[in-house]
Design an enzyme around this catalytic site. Structure first.
Site, PDB file in Angstrom:
ATOM      1  N   GLY A   1       1.070  -1.228   0.111  1.00 22.66           N
ATOM      2  CA  GLY A   1      -0.165   0.042  -0.050  1.00 22.66           C
ATOM      3  C   GLY A   1       0.848   1.345  -0.212  1.00 22.66           C
ATOM      4  O   GLY A   1       0.529   2.314  -0.880  1.00 22.66           O
TER       5      GLY A   1
ATOM      6  N   CYS B   1      -2.258  -5.051   8.671  1.00 23.76           N
ATOM      7  CA  CYS B   1      -3.622  -4.752   7.555  1.00 23.76           C
ATOM      8  C   CYS B   1      -4.396  -5.722   7.786  1.00 23.76           C
ATOM      9  O   CYS B   1      -5.743  -5.729   7.388  1.00 23.76           O
ATOM     10  CB  CYS B   1      -3.308  -4.016   6.398  1.00 23.76           C
ATOM     11  SG  CYS B   1      -2.334  -2.644   6.524  1.00 23.76           S
TER      12      CYS B   1
ATOM     13  N   CYS C   1      20.265   5.285  23.226  1.00 26.17           N
ATOM     14  CA  CYS C   1      19.760   4.566  22.183  1.00 26.17           C
ATOM     15  C   CYS C   1      20.592   3.595  21.998  1.00 26.17           C
ATOM     16  O   CYS C   1      21.684   3.769  21.270  1.00 26.17           O
ATOM     17  CB  CYS C   1      18.986   5.360  20.958  1.00 26.17           C
ATOM     18  SG  CYS C   1      18.675   3.956  19.368  1.00 26.17           S
TER      19      CYS C   1
HETATM   20 ZN   LIG Z   1      18.419   5.676  17.886  1.00 21.98          ZN
END
Ligand SMILES: [Zn+2]
Length: 254
Positions: free
Chosen positions: A38, A186, A243
């Site tokens: 999509g 989906c 992170c």
């Molecule tokens: Zn990151």
């Protein structure tokens, strides 16, 4: 560019921000599109029509009747064909001048890294978190910009992660792998047909801008679309200094 190319791309060339120089950058670019569904349909179709010289389509799925409601690159006569074959047929019809590479596979590991490293920009048009995180890790490692799109029900989102920009977050900064976000496929949730068109076309727009270095990239912002109210929300997103993907030990300069 030859005379036919000057005509084909004339409405781009007429734009002060693009001109012949910008169009030549597109012709020299290679874009990796992960997912030929999509989001990948409108994204790849605009990349092709706009003259991106090389488009690499990656998807391991076949065209199904239930796809046709929103995956506009595919047609009724191509149900049952690999999506990348159906997609490359559609792209070649739009623009036979460009190179389309159709890879019927779920790229992972070293293979994914290799594909990402040879791309100017990567478009994540996939539908699952596992792929999204794998693509993100590969983009961070190769320092290749990532244009990420998602759409489910009436809700869409769009973001650009550019590892070349020190302040840019990565996908994992926003949606940490260890926080247990669930896939909302989906196949079970439903998706409003034009929503993937809107988000996919915007992914193409951001990719073209990044390649031509025009305008201001969406980097550092998350755009959310509520398709019911047709309202956009723009959220500033910062890099997570701890992170695990984009802040590896020793990487203290970026
Ligand atoms: Zn990151």
């Amino acid at each position: 560019m030859n005379d036919e190319q000057l005509l084909r791309y004339s409405r781009h060339i007429l734009l002060d921000e693009i001109g012949i120089e910008g169009q030549e950058r597109l012709l020299a670019a290679s874009v990796l599109v992960i997912g030929a569904g999509g989001l990948g349909s409108p994204a790849a179709m605009y990349l092709a029509s706009a003259g991106v010289g090389r488009i690499v389509l990656v998807d391991d799925d076949d065209v199904d009747l239930t796809n046709l409601q929103r995956q506009v690159m595919h047609t009724t006569t191509r149900v049952g064909q690999p999506k990348v074959d159906s997609g490359s047929a559609a792209l070649r019809q739009i623009n036979p001048e460009i190179e389309v590479v159709a890879l019927r596979e779920r790229a992972q590991g070293a293979r994914l890294q290799e594909l990402v490293a040879s791309a100017s920009v990567v478009l994540d048009c996939s539908d699952n978190f596992e792929t999204r995180h794998a693509v993100n890790r590969a983009c961070v490692a190769a320092r290749v910009p990532l244009v990420s799109g998602a759409a489910i029900r009436f809700d869409g989102q769009l973001a650009v992660f550019d590892p070349r920009t020190p302040a840019s977050p990565c996908y994992n900064c926003l949606f940490p792998l260890d926080q247990g976000y669930q896939d909302a496929a989906c196949s079970t949730m439903g998706v409003f047909a034009p929503l993937v068109g809107v988000i996919g076309a915007m992914q193409a727009a951001e990719a073209l801008k990044l390649i031509m270095q025009i305008g201001q990239a969406l980097t550092g912002r998350l755009l959310l679309l509520d398709g019911r109210a047709m309202e956009w929300t723009s959220i500033g997103v910062a890099r997570n200094p701890v992170c695990p993907v984009c802040s590896t030990p020793g990487d203290i300069t970026t």
